[in-house]
Design a protein around this motif. Sequence first.
Motif, PDB file in Angstrom:
ATOM      1  N   UNK A  33       0.829  -1.212   0.000  1.00  0.00           N
ATOM      2  CA  UNK A  33       0.000   0.000   0.000  1.00  0.00           C
ATOM      3  C   UNK A  33       0.861   1.259   0.000  1.00  0.00           C
ATOM      4  N   UNK A  34       1.991   1.234   0.697  1.00  0.00           N
ATOM      5  CA  UNK A  34       2.889   2.392   0.714  1.00  0.00           C
ATOM      6  C   UNK A  34       3.502   2.642  -0.655  1.00  0.00           C
ATOM      7  N   UNK A  35       3.954   1.568  -1.298  1.00  0.00           N
ATOM      8  CA  UNK A  35       4.511   1.719  -2.645  1.00  0.00           C
ATOM      9  C   UNK A  35       3.450   2.199  -3.630  1.00  0.00           C
ATOM     10  N   UNK A  36       2.249   1.656  -3.529  1.00  0.00           N
ATOM     11  CA  UNK A  36       1.169   2.088  -4.415  1.00  0.00           C
ATOM     12  C   UNK A  36       0.828   3.554  -4.178  1.00  0.00           C
ATOM     13  N   UNK A  37       0.850   3.990  -2.927  1.00  0.00           N
ATOM     14  CA  UNK A  37       0.582   5.386  -2.613  1.00  0.00           C
ATOM     15  C   UNK A  37       1.645   6.299  -3.207  1.00  0.00           C
ATOM     16  N   UNK A  38       2.896   5.915  -3.085  1.00  0.00           N
ATOM     17  CA  UNK A  38       3.978   6.729  -3.641  1.00  0.00           C
ATOM     18  C   UNK A  38       3.890   6.805  -5.164  1.00  0.00           C
ATOM     19  N   UNK A  39       3.579   5.676  -5.802  1.00  0.00           N
ATOM     20  CA  UNK A  39       3.458   5.665  -7.261  1.00  0.00           C
ATOM     21  C   UNK A  39       2.273   6.524  -7.693  1.00  0.00           C
ATOM     22  N   UNK A  40       1.155   6.378  -7.011  1.00  0.00           N
ATOM     23  CA  UNK A  40      -0.013   7.187  -7.367  1.00  0.00           C
ATOM     24  C   UNK A  40       0.236   8.666  -7.133  1.00  0.00           C
ATOM     25  N   UNK A  41       0.899   9.025  -6.031  1.00  0.00           N
ATOM     26  CA  UNK A  41       1.201  10.432  -5.762  1.00  0.00           C
ATOM     27  C   UNK A  41       2.116  11.006  -6.828  1.00  0.00           C
ATOM     28  N   UNK A  42       2.951  10.174  -7.364  1.00  0.00           N
ATOM     29  CA  UNK A  42       3.886  10.627  -8.407  1.00  0.00           C
ATOM     30  C   UNK A  42       3.205  10.753  -9.762  1.00  0.00           C
ATOM     31  N   UNK A  43       2.278   9.860 -10.076  1.00  0.00           N
ATOM     32  CA  UNK A  43       1.735   9.786 -11.425  1.00  0.00           C
ATOM     33  C   UNK A  43       0.367  10.440 -11.608  1.00  0.00           C
ATOM     34  N   UNK A  44      -0.356  10.716 -10.534  1.00  0.00           N
ATOM     35  CA  UNK A  44      -1.669  11.338 -10.687  1.00  0.00           C
ATOM     36  C   UNK A  44      -1.530  12.774 -11.191  1.00  0.00           C
ATOM     37  N   UNK A  45      -2.478  13.206 -12.016  1.00  0.00           N
ATOM     38  CA  UNK A  45      -2.400  14.580 -12.526  1.00  0.00           C
ATOM     39  C   UNK A  45      -2.749  15.587 -11.429  1.00  0.00           C
ATOM     40  N   UNK A  46      -2.398  16.816 -11.685  1.00  0.00           N
ATOM     41  CA  UNK A  46      -2.676  17.881 -10.722  1.00  0.00           C
ATOM     42  C   UNK A  46      -1.412  18.268  -9.985  1.00  0.00           C
ATOM     43  N   UNK A  47      -1.594  19.130  -9.031  1.00  0.00           N
ATOM     44  CA  UNK A  47      -0.462  19.581  -8.225  1.00  0.00           C
ATOM     45  C   UNK A  47       0.006  18.507  -7.272  1.00  0.00           C
ATOM     46  N   UNK A  48       1.173  18.723  -6.703  1.00  0.00           N
ATOM     47  CA  UNK A  48       1.717  17.710  -5.788  1.00  0.00           C
ATOM     48  C   UNK A  48       0.850  17.488  -4.547  1.00  0.00           C
ATOM     49  N   UNK A  50      -2.516  17.958  -4.222  1.00  0.00           N
ATOM     50  CA  UNK A  50      -3.749  17.260  -4.580  1.00  0.00           C
ATOM     51  C   UNK A  50      -3.485  15.790  -4.906  1.00  0.00           C
ATOM     52  N   UNK A  51      -2.385  15.519  -5.626  1.00  0.00           N
ATOM     53  CA  UNK A  51      -2.048  14.135  -5.974  1.00  0.00           C
ATOM     54  C   UNK A  51      -1.724  13.320  -4.728  1.00  0.00           C
ATOM     55  N   UNK A  52      -1.039  13.927  -3.769  1.00  0.00           N
ATOM     56  CA  UNK A  52      -0.697  13.233  -2.535  1.00  0.00           C
ATOM     57  C   UNK A  52      -1.939  12.931  -1.710  1.00  0.00           C
ATOM     58  N   UNK A  53      -2.852  13.890  -1.628  1.00  0.00           N
ATOM     59  CA  UNK A  53      -4.084  13.668  -0.874  1.00  0.00           C
ATOM     60  C   UNK A  53      -4.926  12.573  -1.526  1.00  0.00           C
ATOM     61  N   UNK A  54      -5.046  12.601  -2.845  1.00  0.00           N
ATOM     62  CA  UNK A  54      -5.818  11.576  -3.550  1.00  0.00           C
ATOM     63  C   UNK A  54      -5.180  10.197  -3.383  1.00  0.00           C
TER      64      UNK A  54
END
Length: 104
Positions: A33-48, A50-54
């Motif tokens: 889950x931690x790795x998936x969160x880091x990958x999603x925070x890196x690849x999701x569109x938007x600002x850093x 918003x991507x981290x919160x999502x």
Amino acid sequence: MAAAKRKEGPTWLRRLDVAGRAVAAIGVGYVFASLATAVLAKLLPGGPIEATIAATTLSFAIYVTVVVWCFAEPKSWRLWAGLAGGCAALGGVLWIALILEPRL
């Protein structure tokens, strides 16, 4: 009384299987889950931010899914292979993403 008898293995083998699944669910599931969160925070569109919160919000669903899968998978070896492969794939994607743009 004709009760259907289940063929069960030794008690210690079943307990060892449940303990291994608990370790997979708690420990390896957290890493996944931690790795998936880091990958999603890196690849999701938007600002850093918003991507981290999502990504953090989605991480709860990812962790619960992994925990449920750990106890629903009938074969332990398939569980461990899936978690190891998933962690390796997510780690590789994160590594490449961090090389291309070093913002986490």
